[in-house]
Design an enzyme around this catalytic site. Structure first.
Site, PDB file in Angstrom:
ATOM      1  N   HIS A 119       0.865  -1.188   0.000  1.00  0.00           N
ATOM      2  CA  HIS A 119       0.000   0.000   0.000  1.00  0.00           C
ATOM      3  C   HIS A 119       0.895   1.230   0.000  1.00  0.00           C
ATOM      4  CE1 HIS A 119      -3.694   2.331   0.851  1.00  0.00           C
ATOM      5  NE2 HIS A 119      -2.836   3.156   1.424  1.00  0.00           N
ATOM      6  N   CYS A 120       0.722   2.081  -1.004  1.00  0.00           N
ATOM      7  CA  CYS A 120       1.591   3.244  -1.169  1.00  0.00           C
ATOM      8  C   CYS A 120       0.846   4.524  -0.778  1.00  0.00           C
ATOM      9  CB  CYS A 120       2.071   3.341  -2.623  1.00  0.00           C
ATOM     10  SG  CYS A 120       3.166   4.750  -2.915  1.00  0.00           S
ATOM     11  N   PRO A 121       1.263   5.209   0.287  1.00  0.00           N
ATOM     12  CA  PRO A 121       0.580   6.452   0.663  1.00  0.00           C
ATOM     13  C   PRO A 121       0.801   7.578  -0.347  1.00  0.00           C
ATOM     14  CG  PRO A 121       2.554   6.126   1.988  1.00  0.00           C
ATOM     15  CD  PRO A 121       2.360   4.868   1.203  1.00  0.00           C
ATOM     16  N   ASN A 125      -3.196   4.611  -2.546  1.00  0.00           N
ATOM     17  CA  ASN A 125      -3.837   3.433  -3.118  1.00  0.00           C
ATOM     18  C   ASN A 125      -2.918   2.232  -2.916  1.00  0.00           C
ATOM     19  OD1 ASN A 125      -5.669   1.838  -4.435  1.00  0.00           O
ATOM     20  ND2 ASN A 125      -5.446   2.803  -6.442  1.00  0.00           N
TER      21      ASN A 125
END
Length: 265
Positions: A119-121, A125
């Site tokens: 999960h990439c802030p 997403n």
């Protein structure tokens, strides 16, 4: 397959993505105004360099927006499992739903994602099966744009001829040194971070291993036959045409490539 919009309600992710957009706008507005356009007007650089700069910037922005809003591969609540593929599915112990193997439950988004990498802030997403290719394009074009901007910032002071015309009434020219120092600081920071991230992503694709599998010390991939790099990249980008790996405007289609594909790409 139609485009499925995926929007994550996460203030932390909004702040991270807003910071990325700020850096993009800072460079796309001030670098041309201080460096590119003045040197073009005085004949120091050709106009094609300005077109290339804006082209890379547009590709970078499109990859960012699409990676952020594209459904990463969220599984439906009642998935239809093909009869011949039941052995490749398992039960999620968090949401109690069936999911394909190599899927992962994202605690921040609250659902399972097919072949989730992380999960990439920064894009607010998950990076999963359906948007991993866009995330790779974002890393690539961000690094390219950063190098391009740093190169012109360096040339502005140490290579190009001094500018003859200066409009000292404009704010950007009165504070040029401070603006360029901030741009260089953000550029170097971004370049170091994105280079490390892009490298780990490429290694993960070549070895057909997600970031989550690496962190969980998953050894299942050892029992899988090693795929050629052309195959793993083709599966991620959804096409065998390598030129399309760099185009963020297209629509990705799932690609299941047989192992003997290795010698034909």
């Amino acid at each position: 397959m139609g485009l499925r919009i995926h929007f994550v309600v996460d203030p932390h992710g909004w702040c991270c993505m807003g910071l990325i957009v700020f850096v993009w706008l800072y460079n796309i507005i001030l670098i041309p105004k201080i460096v590119l356009f003045p040197h073009y007007e005085e004949g120091h650089i050709p106009g094609i360099l300005i077109i290339i700069f804006y082209g890379i910037a547009i590709f970078c922005l499109v990859a960012l927006v699409r990676a952020s809003i594209t459904d990463p591969g969220r599984l439906p609540e009642n998935p239809k499992i093909p009869h011949g593929e039941r052995e490749f599915w398992e039960l999620c112990n968090k949401c109690n739903l069936m999911r394909p193997k190599r899927s992962h439950h994202c605690s921040r988004c609250g659902h399972c994602v097919r072949r989730m990498d992380h999960h990439c802030p920064w894009i607010n997403n998950c990076v999963g099966e359906d948007n991993h290719w866009l995330f790779l394009q974002l890393c690539f074009y961000t690094e390219l744009l950063t190098c391009y901007a740093l190169m012109f910032s360096f040339c502005h002071y140490y290579y190009f001829l001094p500018l003859k015309k200066h409009n000292l009434d404009l704010f950007v020219f009165r504070h040029e040194l401070a603006i360029m120092r901030l741009a260089a600081f953000m550029g170097i920071t971004m370049l170091v971070g994105i280079t490390g991230l892009f490298y780990t992503q490429l290694i993960g694709i070549i070895t057909d291993t997600t970031s989550i599998e690496k962190m969980s010390n998953c050894c299942e991939e050892i029992s899988r036959p090693r795929k050629p790099w052309q195959q793993t990249f083709s599966e991620v980008f959804g096409t065998r045409w390598k030129i399309l790996w760099f185009i963020p405007f297209r629509q990705r289609q799932p690609l299941r490539v047989p192992y003997h594909f290795a010698n034909h790409v």
